[in-house]
Scaffold this motif. Sequence first.
Motif, short mmCIF file in Angstrom:
data_model
loop_
_atom_site.label_atom_id
_atom_site.label_comp_id
_atom_site.label_asym_id
_atom_site.label_seq_id
_atom_site.Cartn_x
_atom_site.Cartn_y
_atom_site.Cartn_z
N UNK A 201 0.81 -1.21 0.00
CA UNK A 201 0.00 0.00 0.00
C UNK A 201 0.85 1.26 0.00
N UNK A 202 2.14 1.16 0.27
CA UNK A 202 3.00 2.34 0.21
C UNK A 202 3.16 2.86 -1.21
N UNK A 203 3.13 1.97 -2.19
CA UNK A 203 3.31 2.39 -3.58
C UNK A 203 2.15 3.26 -4.06
N UNK A 204 0.87 2.87 -3.86
CA UNK A 204 -0.21 3.80 -4.23
C UNK A 204 -0.13 5.14 -3.52
N UNK A 205 0.37 5.14 -2.29
CA UNK A 205 0.52 6.41 -1.58
C UNK A 205 1.55 7.30 -2.27
N UNK A 206 2.67 6.70 -2.72
CA UNK A 206 3.65 7.51 -3.44
C UNK A 206 3.10 7.98 -4.78
N UNK A 207 2.37 7.15 -5.48
CA UNK A 207 1.78 7.55 -6.76
C UNK A 207 0.83 8.73 -6.55
N UNK B 239 -10.24 4.30 -5.73
CA UNK B 239 -9.31 4.06 -4.63
C UNK B 239 -9.69 2.82 -3.83
N UNK B 240 -10.97 2.51 -3.75
CA UNK B 240 -11.41 1.28 -3.09
C UNK B 240 -10.80 0.06 -3.76
N UNK B 241 -10.88 -0.02 -5.08
CA UNK B 241 -10.31 -1.15 -5.80
C UNK B 241 -8.80 -1.20 -5.65
N UNK B 242 -8.15 -0.05 -5.71
CA UNK B 242 -6.69 -0.02 -5.63
C UNK B 242 -6.22 -0.51 -4.26
N UNK B 243 -6.85 -0.04 -3.19
CA UNK B 243 -6.41 -0.42 -1.84
C UNK B 243 -6.61 -1.91 -1.58
N UNK B 244 -7.77 -2.44 -1.93
CA UNK B 244 -8.01 -3.86 -1.65
C UNK B 244 -7.18 -4.74 -2.58
#
Length: 541
Positions: free
Chosen positions: A136-142, A428-433
Amino acid sequence: SSPQKCLEARGAPHAPAMSQVRTNSSIASKHTHQTLLDEDSPTSDEEHDDSSDQDDSLDQPAGPTSSILRLGVEPPHDGDYTSDEDSNQQAEEQPLNQSRRRQRVASALQGFCDFMYPLSKRGGAARSGSVRLEALDAPRWIASIQIVCYHMYEHEPGFSRYATWFAMWTQLFFMLSGFVLSYAEMVKPPKKGQSLSVLQYLRRRLTVIYPAFMFSLVLKIAVHPRNTAFEWKVLPLHVLLLQSWFPICTVEPWGASCAPWLFNGESWFLSVLVLYWLMLRPLAQFFRTKGVCFCYATVCLAWVFCLAFQWAGHQNRLADVIGCKEALCINQIMVAIRAGPIGYAHVFVAGVASARIFILTAMRDAQTLEPPAPDSARLELDAERAPMFLTYGCIIGYVVYVAVVLFLTDIIQPYYYFFHTGGLLPVMFFILIGAAIGRDPLTVWLFRCKPMLVLGRISYMQYLMQHIVFEWVKTAFGWQGHPYVKWGFVPFLLMFSYICQRFVERPYTEYQRMRAEKGIRGCDDDFIDFVDRKCARCKKC
């Protein structure tokens, strides 16, 4: 017509047996042939020249090689001939050498994979037994780098049309925080759910974020030492991370000035998160007993609720309804929606509900191997049980986002408040899960590789330092009319953020953990205990 029969017919001594001949190259060099001809062969220079142009096979009736064989003299080897013993040894060593080469290549590939994908070597369980969520750190950086690009290149030709979409990803920080922290609470056994008081829990959370925030605040004041009287008045609110709790604004000669966006304006979301953290554990306890249908409905309702802010903010409808005509009042309403706790509480709640959906659809009880129950002592990942649309959630989420940005680019202008306060919530729901489950190709091959893990660790520092680094670069090299400076800004920001994370944020965090492990107490711990005792006495009364 073999060379051995030819020698026997002439009565010459037998030549040594030769079992292998390389027909693609000559038996010896031209200089060696000439020397042998001068000593042992009556062949003329013309015959030598003619024979040297022919194929040096032993079946040829003429030439220097046949002359040597007729005399029973062994021709020089020069690496062209090998004995039977040497040939057998080479035949045995050849597959062995090939096996060694394969082992070296496999070892190099394994070392590269261990370097690029360290999580695969360490496994998936954390110290407490729960599944780690490092992907989940990668989506946060994106999300962070998109906001940086929006702030720095908003007016660049060719990018300005899409820039506003990049500003929408601040909401991911609220949803991600609700997801991760509520997940950590829900996977604990019920008896361990309320071990810390509210202030102790809040202090633990601030230990992670506050050092970097204070460091950025000090640097920001150093870059801009000249501030207005209003800015100095609201500085204590920034130090205490209270600047976004209330929409405090004033009218300056150049326009409205609001507390959340002063000093390091990007840190307003931290002030909002502090308030959300106060209600995190009650929310996690509430959703711990809810089913998957209830959680899906919560996420959908949170998305629909964004329309309320679209109605309130678009064309200042709420200001018109309450009779607010002054610029100060209009700005306060706008700040309350865009940079206040009111505007993103539903996004935070959706993150908590999403964590429960992840637990119910992709995890199981580690002891009974049954679906999770409210009293499960330990949970483990069961990705095979997850629905396919959640398993590949990262691909689905980012593909939908890219399609909307490319083909529905202009829709964001009339629905700005809707998208800014959670309109991208399904994406974001789909990305996180999808990232939490860990079977999505983006997660396996990209989000868990070492470069993305490093970028994920510096994403928070990168977000806080963007305008500080921008002011330094602009002062030293200029900005407008300097394309190379603009291209080099992001790499320089990444390098500076890595240095700050490595030598400022990380040492302090490790120091705090060391204190907690050794039981070292400070004045802050004593103050928290004092407040907790007073609160306990008030509850008894």
